[in-house]
Design a protein around this motif. Structure first.
Motif, PDB file in Angstrom:
ATOM      1  N   VAL A 251       0.838  -1.205   0.000  1.00 18.99           N
ATOM      2  CA  VAL A 251       0.000   0.000   0.000  1.00 18.99           C
ATOM      3  C   VAL A 251       0.869   1.249   0.000  1.00 18.99           C
ATOM      4  CG1 VAL A 251      -1.658   1.341   1.348  1.00 18.99           C
ATOM      5  CG2 VAL A 251      -1.981  -1.119   1.086  1.00 18.99           C
ATOM      6  N   SER A 252       1.906   1.257   0.844  1.00 16.98           N
ATOM      7  CA  SER A 252       2.804   2.404   0.907  1.00 16.98           C
ATOM      8  C   SER A 252       3.528   2.618  -0.423  1.00 16.98           C
ATOM      9  CB  SER A 252       3.823   2.204   2.031  1.00 16.98           C
ATOM     10  OG  SER A 252       4.716   3.285   2.123  1.00 16.98           O
ATOM     11  N   SER A 253       3.954   1.527  -1.069  1.00 17.12           N
ATOM     12  CA  SER A 253       4.638   1.640  -2.358  1.00 17.12           C
ATOM     13  C   SER A 253       3.758   2.318  -3.395  1.00 17.12           C
ATOM     14  CB  SER A 253       5.055   0.247  -2.852  1.00 17.12           C
ATOM     15  OG  SER A 253       6.021  -0.333  -2.012  1.00 17.12           O
ATOM     16  N   ILE A 254       2.461   2.041  -3.344  1.00 13.52           N
ATOM     17  CA  ILE A 254       1.538   2.606  -4.323  1.00 13.52           C
ATOM     18  C   ILE A 254       1.184   4.051  -4.012  1.00 13.52           C
ATOM     19  CG2 ILE A 254      -0.819   2.421  -5.253  1.00 13.52           C
ATOM     20  CD1 ILE A 254      -0.606  -0.625  -4.715  1.00 13.52           C
ATOM     21  N   ALA A 255       0.931   4.368  -2.742  1.00 12.12           N
ATOM     22  CA  ALA A 255       0.256   5.627  -2.411  1.00 12.12           C
ATOM     23  C   ALA A 255       1.094   6.645  -1.650  1.00 12.12           C
ATOM     24  CB  ALA A 255      -1.007   5.319  -1.603  1.00 12.12           C
ATOM     25  N   HIS A 256       2.269   6.277  -1.161  1.00  8.61           N
ATOM     26  CA  HIS A 256       3.068   7.220  -0.371  1.00  8.61           C
ATOM     27  C   HIS A 256       3.429   8.451  -1.206  1.00  8.61           C
ATOM     28  CE1 HIS A 256       5.416   8.259   3.117  1.00  8.61           C
ATOM     29  NE2 HIS A 256       6.528   8.381   2.408  1.00  8.61           N
ATOM     30  N   HIS A 257       3.488   9.613  -0.560  1.00  5.10           N
ATOM     31  CA  HIS A 257       3.775  10.880  -1.244  1.00  5.10           C
ATOM     32  C   HIS A 257       2.780  11.176  -2.360  1.00  5.10           C
ATOM     33  CE1 HIS A 257       7.239  11.292   1.193  1.00  5.10           C
ATOM     34  NE2 HIS A 257       8.023  10.471   0.537  1.00  5.10           N
ATOM     35  N   GLY A 258       1.542  10.767  -2.160  1.00  2.20           N
ATOM     36  CA  GLY A 258       0.516  11.051  -3.153  1.00  2.20           C
ATOM     37  C   GLY A 258       0.556  10.163  -4.374  1.00  2.20           C
ATOM     38  N   GLY A 259       1.477   9.201  -4.413  1.00  2.00           N
ATOM     39  CA  GLY A 259       1.549   8.286  -5.541  1.00  2.00           C
ATOM     40  C   GLY A 259       2.004   8.900  -6.841  1.00  2.00           C
ATOM     41  N   VAL A 260       2.674  10.076  -6.789  1.00  2.00           N
ATOM     42  CA  VAL A 260       2.992  10.789  -8.028  1.00  2.00           C
ATOM     43  C   VAL A 260       4.391  10.501  -8.562  1.00  2.00           C
ATOM     44  CG1 VAL A 260       1.446  12.668  -7.370  1.00  2.00           C
ATOM     45  CG2 VAL A 260       3.876  12.832  -6.813  1.00  2.00           C
ATOM     46  N   GLY A 261       5.207   9.759  -7.799  1.00  2.00           N
ATOM     47  CA  GLY A 261       6.605   9.635  -8.172  1.00  2.00           C
ATOM     48  C   GLY A 261       6.929   8.441  -9.034  1.00  2.00           C
ATOM     49  N   CYS A 262       8.088   8.502  -9.667  1.00  2.00           N
ATOM     50  CA  CYS A 262       8.565   7.383 -10.469  1.00  2.00           C
ATOM     51  C   CYS A 262       8.945   6.199  -9.591  1.00  2.00           C
ATOM     52  CB  CYS A 262       9.753   7.804 -11.331  1.00  2.00           C
ATOM     53  SG  CYS A 262      11.147   8.466 -10.387  1.00  2.00           S
ATOM     54  N   ILE A 263       9.110   6.422  -8.295  1.00  2.00           N
ATOM     55  CA  ILE A 263       9.438   5.333  -7.373  1.00  2.00           C
ATOM     56  C   ILE A 263       8.201   4.808  -6.655  1.00  2.00           C
ATOM     57  CG2 ILE A 263      11.855   5.913  -7.049  1.00  2.00           C
ATOM     58  CD1 ILE A 263      11.121   7.482  -4.583  1.00  2.00           C
ATOM     59  N   ASN A 264       7.016   5.268  -7.051  1.00  2.00           N
ATOM     60  CA  ASN A 264       5.783   4.648  -6.578  1.00  2.00           C
ATOM     61  C   ASN A 264       5.453   3.447  -7.459  1.00  2.00           C
ATOM     62  OD1 ASN A 264       4.917   7.825  -5.705  1.00  2.00           O
ATOM     63  ND2 ASN A 264       4.482   6.191  -4.245  1.00  2.00           N
ATOM     64  N   ALA A 265       4.943   2.391  -6.849  1.00  6.11           N
ATOM     65  CA  ALA A 265       4.649   1.171  -7.594  1.00  6.11           C
ATOM     66  C   ALA A 265       3.417   1.349  -8.470  1.00  6.11           C
ATOM     67  CB  ALA A 265       4.433   0.012  -6.637  1.00  6.11           C
ATOM     68  N   THR A 266       3.542   0.932  -9.719  1.00  3.93           N
ATOM     69  CA  THR A 266       2.400   0.900 -10.627  1.00  3.93           C
ATOM     70  C   THR A 266       2.015  -0.529 -10.987  1.00  3.93           C
ATOM     71  OG1 THR A 266       3.875   1.142 -12.525  1.00  3.93           O
ATOM     72  CG2 THR A 266       2.926   3.141 -11.635  1.00  3.93           C
ATOM     73  N   GLY A 267       2.906  -1.479 -10.755  1.00  5.44           N
ATOM     74  CA  GLY A 267       2.617  -2.878 -11.036  1.00  5.44           C
ATOM     75  C   GLY A 267       2.785  -3.729  -9.790  1.00  5.44           C
ATOM     76  N   VAL A 268       1.857  -4.615  -9.544  1.00  5.49           N
ATOM     77  CA  VAL A 268       1.953  -5.578  -8.442  1.00  5.49           C
ATOM     78  C   VAL A 268       1.765  -6.963  -9.057  1.00  5.49           C
ATOM     79  CG1 VAL A 268       1.018  -6.364  -6.244  1.00  5.49           C
ATOM     80  CG2 VAL A 268       1.025  -3.910  -6.793  1.00  5.49           C
ATOM     81  N   LEU A 269       2.792  -7.783  -9.003  1.00  9.21           N
ATOM     82  CA  LEU A 269       2.737  -9.122  -9.587  1.00  9.21           C
ATOM     83  C   LEU A 269       2.838 -10.150  -8.477  1.00  9.21           C
ATOM     84  CD1 LEU A 269       4.881  -7.305 -11.676  1.00  9.21           C
ATOM     85  CD2 LEU A 269       3.894  -9.095 -13.091  1.00  9.21           C
ATOM     86  N   ILE A 270       1.981 -11.152  -8.519  1.00 10.71           N
ATOM     87  CA  ILE A 270       1.955 -12.152  -7.467  1.00 10.71           C
ATOM     88  C   ILE A 270       1.958 -13.548  -8.066  1.00 10.71           C
ATOM     89  CG2 ILE A 270      -0.573 -11.978  -7.320  1.00 10.71           C
ATOM     90  CD1 ILE A 270      -0.244 -12.710  -4.308  1.00 10.71           C
ATOM     91  N   GLU A 271       2.764 -14.415  -7.455  1.00 11.23           N
ATOM     92  CA  GLU A 271       2.801 -15.805  -7.881  1.00 11.23           C
ATOM     93  C   GLU A 271       1.562 -16.501  -7.316  1.00 11.23           C
ATOM     94  OE1 GLU A 271       6.374 -18.949  -8.466  1.00 11.23           O
ATOM     95  OE2 GLU A 271       6.134 -18.142  -6.439  1.00 11.23           O
ATOM     96  N   GLY A 272       0.707 -16.977  -8.199  1.00  7.65           N
ATOM     97  CA  GLY A 272      -0.541 -17.579  -7.761  1.00  7.65           C
ATOM     98  C   GLY A 272      -1.722 -16.691  -8.094  1.00  7.65           C
ATOM     99  N   ASP A 273      -2.841 -16.934  -7.423  1.00  7.96           N
ATOM    100  CA  ASP A 273      -4.079 -16.201  -7.670  1.00  7.96           C
ATOM    101  C   ASP A 273      -3.952 -14.767  -7.149  1.00  7.96           C
ATOM    102  OD1 ASP A 273      -6.638 -15.297  -8.036  1.00  7.96           O
ATOM    103  OD2 ASP A 273      -7.565 -16.641  -6.557  1.00  7.96           O
ATOM    104  N   PRO A 274      -4.068 -13.751  -8.013  1.00  2.00           N
ATOM    105  CA  PRO A 274      -3.908 -12.368  -7.558  1.00  2.00           C
ATOM    106  C   PRO A 274      -5.162 -11.769  -6.926  1.00  2.00           C
ATOM    107  CG  PRO A 274      -4.282 -12.390  -9.912  1.00  2.00           C
ATOM    108  CD  PRO A 274      -4.237 -13.837  -9.482  1.00  2.00           C
TER     109      PRO A 274
END
Length: 444
Positions: A251-274
């Protein structure tokens, strides 16, 4: 209104052509001088003619500038908050980051110095030297903390020319004013607001440059060895272990600092059922208060909503375009988080980076490294050492964090996209005949 003058080699300069800056409600808050091409040409010539300040003087002035930048900053923080739409706490954090980066700029730059290179001439060995004299920056306006990076060039003895973002010119104006008050000459660091058709003159006239922007910037400058492009991050989180203990990190990776940065996560990949992870993320993201989310002018927010709806075609929305915009009734709107479930990790949306908390969740197979490529920061929630080694070996993953480290984790001693000094410096071989005079000793 607040006035942003150009800061040239002879001091502040107020141009005839002015750009009006508005806040997120549409209210006029500032005017910015837009300098003509001739002013840019003369300014860059003056930077080339100037000599680098002694290292001790540069380090002292940078430390003083950090203190000046930080003090009495309440009005600055309020102004940037109104214009950028970022949460006030994030602007305050950015101000502290920039102030601290001043004092540590030289040490941060030296993190990239090869262990076999010295800072000054030795009888025989490698000497770390600049690749040029003048460094140009086309700055980004998405977050004030981007201005903490180019300080390293100044610390290394470059004369620096900054073209500020038209969206938020206040941070570089305040920073360069502080640097000049602290002891840097007017011919050492300059601020050159200008139109797009003049901006390339700054880069053309510099020895080296750094440019922020989207894919069009990469396409334009990617093959130019004199320009370091800073494009989209497309940062990601990869999960192969139990995701529940890592939910806060994601959650922090996606939304910290308003989610505007290049270091905010835009992809979440999970092994198995997402789906279970996506459902849990949607619940957490939807509960975020408006106070930690970005604000935009209402028209801009509605345009982002329409763009998201188009990009998300073929995906499963958990937080879709229909809930994206919260109209505040004053001409501005809050952008709520968006979250979509992808049918596969090769869906084109995985590379869609938008200027608010927006993530795409997809299933992942460990035999397929391709969806993880071209990533600025990858946080890997895994204990698979073989996988970690494979990720570390992948050349298009710029930074790898393992375990409880969100994608936005950073401190000045860490490289952002490699060390900036990798681009700014080179190592020369020096071999001195025994007994020769040292009158020409190199000074960093």
């Amino acid at each position: 209104m607040f006035t942003v003058d150009a800061l040239g080699p002879s001091g502040p300069y107020r141009a005839r052509k002015q750009l009006v800056i508005t806040d997120v409600t549409g209210g006029e808050v500032a005017s910015v001088s837009l300098v003509p091409r001739l002013f840019v040409t003369r300014t860059m010539s003056a930077l080339h003619k100037a000599s680098a300040m002694p290292l001790a003087d540069r380090r002292r002035a940078l430390t003083i500038a950090g203190s000046l930048f930080a003090e009495d900053s309440a009005d600055y923080v309020e102004l940037v908050t109104r214009v950028s739409g970022l949460p006030r706490a994030d602007i305050q954090f950015a101000a502290e980051t920039v102030a601290q980066a001043c004092g540590s700029a030289y040490e941060a730059a030296c993190q990239g110095r090869p262990v076999g290179a010295c800072e000054s001439v030795v009888d025989e060995g490698g000497v770390w030297t600049r690749r040029g004299s003048v460094f140009a920056v086309h700055a980004a306006g998405n977050h004030p903390a981007v201005h903490s990076l180019w300080l390293q060039a100044l610390a290394l003895g470059y004369r620096v020319a900054v073209r500020p973002s038209r969206r938020e010119p206040f941070t570089p104006y305040r920073l360069i004013s502080a640097l000049r008050t602290a002891g840097f000459g007017d011919d050492q660091v300059v601020l050159l607001p200008c139109e797009h058709d003049v901006a390339d003159e700054i880069l053309r006239s510099a020895d080296l440059g750094m440019v922020y922007g989207g894919d069009e910037v990469i396409a334009k400058y990617g093959s130019n060895p004199r320009v370091l492009p800073q494009g989209p991050g497309r940062s990601k989180v990869l999960v192969t272990d139990d995701w529940e203990p890592a939910l806060d990190v994601i959650v922090s990776s996606i939304a910290h600092h308003g989610g505007v940065g290049c270091i905010n996560a835009t992809g979440v990949l999970i092994e198995g059922d997402p789906a279970p992870l996506a459902t849990a993320l949607a619940a957490r993201l939807s509960a975020l208060p408006d106070s930690v989310l970005p604000r935009y002018p209402l028209a801009g927010a509605l345009a982002l909503r329409d763009h998201l709806a188009k990009r998300a075609t073929g995906t499963q929305p958990l937080l879709g375009a229909d809930q994206l915009v919260t109209d505040l009734g004053d001409g501005s709107a809050v952008i709520r988080p968006a979250l979509h479930l992808l049918p596969s990790a090769d869906a084109p949306q995985l590379g869609a980076e938008l200027p608010f908390p927006c993530a795409w969740v997809a299933p992942w197979n460990r035999a397929d490294i391709a969806p993880l490529r071209n990533t600025l920061v990858l946080t890997a929630i895994t204990r698979d050492e073989e996988l970690i080694a494979d990720l570390l070996d992948e050349p298009t993953i710029a930074n790898l964090y393992v375990g409880n480290r969100p994608t936005h984790y950073f401190h000045p001693q860490l490289p952002h996209d490699s060390y900036l000094s990798d681009f700014l410096m080179r190592t020369k071989a020096v071999a001195r005949t025994p007994g020769e005079s040292r009158s020409g000793t190199h000074r960093m």
